[in-house]
Motif scaffolding. Structure first.
Motif, PDB file in Angstrom:
ATOM      1  N   LEU A 122      18.912  -2.077  -4.176  1.00 57.75           N
ATOM      2  CA  LEU A 122      18.815  -1.278  -2.949  1.00 57.75           C
ATOM      3  C   LEU A 122      17.745  -1.868  -2.017  1.00 57.75           C
ATOM      4  O   LEU A 122      17.943  -2.001  -0.804  1.00 57.75           O
ATOM      5  N   TYR A 123      16.624  -2.242  -2.618  1.00 62.29           N
ATOM      6  CA  TYR A 123      15.550  -2.873  -1.843  1.00 62.29           C
ATOM      7  C   TYR A 123      16.066  -4.148  -1.165  1.00 62.29           C
ATOM      8  O   TYR A 123      15.812  -4.369   0.018  1.00 62.29           O
TER       9      TYR A 123
ATOM     10  N   LEU B  10      10.736   3.399   1.106  1.00 62.12           N
ATOM     11  CA  LEU B  10      10.236   3.053  -0.217  1.00 62.12           C
ATOM     12  C   LEU B  10      11.361   3.228  -1.228  1.00 62.12           C
ATOM     13  O   LEU B  10      12.127   4.193  -1.120  1.00 62.12           O
ATOM     14  N   ALA B  11      11.448   2.305  -2.188  1.00 57.84           N
ATOM     15  CA  ALA B  11      12.521   2.372  -3.194  1.00 57.84           C
ATOM     16  C   ALA B  11      12.060   1.773  -4.501  1.00 57.84           C
ATOM     17  O   ALA B  11      11.144   0.956  -4.518  1.00 57.84           O
ATOM     18  N   ASN B  12      12.725   2.154  -5.579  1.00 58.40           N
ATOM     19  CA  ASN B  12      12.456   1.559  -6.882  1.00 58.40           C
ATOM     20  C   ASN B  12      13.515   0.543  -7.284  1.00 58.40           C
ATOM     21  O   ASN B  12      13.214  -0.434  -7.944  1.00 58.40           O
TER      22      ASN B  12
ATOM     23  N   ASN C 259       0.835  -1.200   0.000  1.00 63.67           N
ATOM     24  CA  ASN C 259       0.000   0.000   0.000  1.00 63.67           C
ATOM     25  C   ASN C 259       0.876   1.260   0.000  1.00 63.67           C
ATOM     26  O   ASN C 259       0.677   2.173  -0.824  1.00 63.67           O
ATOM     27  N   LEU C 260       1.852   1.307   0.896  1.00 67.24           N
ATOM     28  CA  LEU C 260       2.710   2.497   1.005  1.00 67.24           C
ATOM     29  C   LEU C 260       3.563   2.678  -0.251  1.00 67.24           C
ATOM     30  O   LEU C 260       3.763   3.806  -0.716  1.00 67.24           O
ATOM     31  N   ALA C 261       4.040   1.567  -0.810  1.00 70.27           N
ATOM     32  CA  ALA C 261       4.831   1.646  -2.051  1.00 70.27           C
ATOM     33  C   ALA C 261       3.978   2.250  -3.157  1.00 70.27           C
ATOM     34  O   ALA C 261       4.424   3.151  -3.879  1.00 70.27           O
ATOM     35  N   ALA C 262       2.737   1.809  -3.277  1.00 68.98           N
ATOM     36  CA  ALA C 262       1.850   2.335  -4.330  1.00 68.98           C
ATOM     37  C   ALA C 262       1.636   3.835  -4.142  1.00 68.98           C
ATOM     38  O   ALA C 262       1.633   4.600  -5.115  1.00 68.98           O
ATOM     39  N   LEU C 263       1.472   4.272  -2.894  1.00 72.03           N
ATOM     40  CA  LEU C 263       1.222   5.701  -2.642  1.00 72.03           C
ATOM     41  C   LEU C 263       2.421   6.566  -3.042  1.00 72.03           C
ATOM     42  O   LEU C 263       2.245   7.679  -3.534  1.00 72.03           O
TER      43      LEU C 263
ATOM     44  N   ARG D  52       8.853  -0.895  -4.424  1.00 67.88           N
ATOM     45  CA  ARG D  52       9.026  -1.691  -3.209  1.00 67.88           C
ATOM     46  C   ARG D  52       8.860  -0.867  -1.943  1.00 67.88           C
ATOM     47  O   ARG D  52       9.236   0.304  -1.914  1.00 67.88           O
ATOM     48  N   GLY D  53       8.323  -1.508  -0.903  1.00 66.12           N
ATOM     49  CA  GLY D  53       8.182  -0.845   0.390  1.00 66.12           C
ATOM     50  C   GLY D  53       8.591  -1.768   1.513  1.00 66.12           C
ATOM     51  O   GLY D  53       8.449  -2.991   1.406  1.00 66.12           O
ATOM     52  N   LEU D  54       9.120  -1.170   2.589  1.00 64.94           N
ATOM     53  CA  LEU D  54       9.491  -1.942   3.777  1.00 64.94           C
ATOM     54  C   LEU D  54       9.023  -1.172   5.007  1.00 64.94           C
ATOM     55  O   LEU D  54       9.220   0.052   5.084  1.00 64.94           O
ATOM     56  N   CYS D  55       8.429  -1.877   5.952  1.00 64.85           N
ATOM     57  CA  CYS D  55       7.941  -1.197   7.155  1.00 64.85           C
ATOM     58  C   CYS D  55       8.784  -1.518   8.374  1.00 64.85           C
ATOM     59  O   CYS D  55       9.353  -2.602   8.491  1.00 64.85           O
ATOM     60  N   PHE D  56       8.804  -0.567   9.284  1.00 65.64           N
ATOM     61  CA  PHE D  56       9.636  -0.664  10.482  1.00 65.64           C
ATOM     62  C   PHE D  56       8.827  -0.268  11.721  1.00 65.64           C
ATOM     63  O   PHE D  56       7.718   0.263  11.600  1.00 65.64           O
TER      64      PHE D  56
END
Ligand code: P1T
Length: 387
Positions: free
Chosen positions: A221-222, A215-217, A64-68, A73-77
């Motif tokens: 890196l992801y 968030l990264a493309n 969800n966060l990556a799309a926004l 790619r997205g990673l949560c902490f």
């Protein structure tokens, strides 16, 4: 996620990363309270082996966060600080980071009191001035760190120009997009390699959860960040992920109202005879107004200002509001007032604070979603009572 990318921002906020649960039809993403998953044979499983490594509620939030942010790619902490620390952990001893000098006090503390001990070095510059940024690069610089709008001075950095500078010097550009949120600004589209958020703030939106994301493309890196997310382990719990998924659904409508209310409050303060200075990028006199207009779709809900008079008056005023709660943090539906020098930015040495214009009497507002007239009346009453 490729189909989500074609959708509008508000649609993505509600649907990206989420589908009705195939097992039950539950429309809302289930909160999987589990730390582990059954395996059919050693190493044979449904893609889930251990909840620090991968978790379905977290995966939905990450998508969800990556799309926004328009990221692949997205990673949560577990917090914004954990997200920032993970980005810095991709560096090696001897590497150098160029940072904006006006930034969250906790980020400054992490850089100077934790990572400096591991052989990293940091230069803090006025990132509103790209020639100052350029001068700070050295052969060792591997990362440019930008907050825009910055905390708490609401300085604006030209993101396209700053990211180009970083790339020309062989460094990555990371942007802490907490103050704007992806509803107002999407740094990856302006050239950034990484976007970081304290999801505690606008993304959560209700002051009931602490979290962070990166968030990264770039896939490489992801993978480095994903490795660190698992190896270091500062992951959020499933309930926190659920609360954040609930929060992001209303992000676009909340941000619209935050922007309207903040502009009304900023204009009122600007015209107030007891107010010395107002920092809000939506005001025409703000030095970053034109840049903000070009790279943001709204000016956000954060304001800082200085009253006439001494420090004790500022403290009296900040303690005297009734609707604005005197509290750290920002980005919730409710309005908050803070005194950065003694609260959120107390861990930055005074000389360093003054360099970026953060005077002792500065007051910071997180303008919420209440009726603007009530907020203005609350501030007026507190200003009058502080005389
Ligand atoms: O509090 P946490 O979720 O760990 O996020 C840290 C953080 C990172 N980046 C920015 C721009 C922030 O503003 C913050 C946290 N800021 C506050 C608590 C505050 O009141 O400014």
């Amino acid at each position: 996620m490729s189909d989500d990318k074609e959708l509008g921002f508000a649609t993505k906020a509600i649907h990206a990363g989420q589908r009705p649960d195939p097992a039950t039809g539950a429309v809302m993403t289930p909160v999987y309270f589990t730390s582990t998953y059954v395996q059919q044979a050693p190493g044979v499983h449904k893609g889930y082996d251990y909840a620090r490594t991968v978790h379905p509620t977290r995966s939905a939030l990450e998508a969800n966060l990556a799309a926004l942010e328009g990221a692949r790619r997205g990673l949560c902490f577990s917090s914004g600080m954990a997200a920032i620390a993970t980005v810095v952990q991709t560096l090696r001893s001897g590497d150098h980071v160029v940072c904006c000098e006006d930034l969250y006090g906790g980020t400054y503390r992490l850089f100077t009191q934790v990572f400096q001990r591991f052989g990293l070095s940091f230069s803090f510059v006025d990132a509103a001035d790209l020639s100052a940024v350029e001068k700070a690069f050295s052969a060792q610089t591997k990362l440019l760190w930008i907050e825009t709008p910055s905390n708490p001075m609401l300085r604006i950095t030209d993101l396209r120009g700053a990211c180009q500078l970083a790339h020309r010097h062989g460094a990555l550009a990371a942007v802490d997009n907490t103050f704007a949120s992806p509803a107002l600004q999407r740094p990856l589209a302006l050239g950034a390699d990484l976007v970081v958020h304290s999801t505690t703030k606008y993304l959560g939106g209700h002051s009931d959860v602490v979290g962070g994301c990166v968030l990264a493309n770039d896939e490489g890196l992801y993978e480095r960040l994903k490795f660190l997310q698992n190896a270091v382990g500062a992951v959020p719990g499933p309930m926190d992920c659920f609360l954040l998924l609930r929060g992001t659904k209303t992000l676009p409508v909340r941000m619209e109202r935050h922007c309207q209310n903040a502009l009304a409050v900023a204009k009122h303060l600007l015209a107030h005879p007891e107010v010395e200075r107002v920092h809000y990028p939506g005001l025409a006199h703000h030095p970053g107004h034109e840049t903000a207009k070009a790279q943001m779709s709204g000016f956000g809900g954060m304001i800082s200002f200085e009253l006439k008079g001494d420090l004790s008056r500022a403290k009296r005023m900040a303690s005297g509001t009734k609707l604005f709660c005197l509290a750290e943090s920002l980005g919730g539906v409710e309005s908050l007032i803070g005194h950065p020098a003694t609260m959120t930015h107390g861990s930055i040495p005074r000389e360093q604070r003054l360099k970026s214009g953060l005077v002792d009497g500065l007051i910071r507002l997180s303008v919420g979603l209440e009726d603007a007239a009530d907020l203005v009346a609350d501030l007026d009453a507190a200003i009058a009572a502080s005389l």
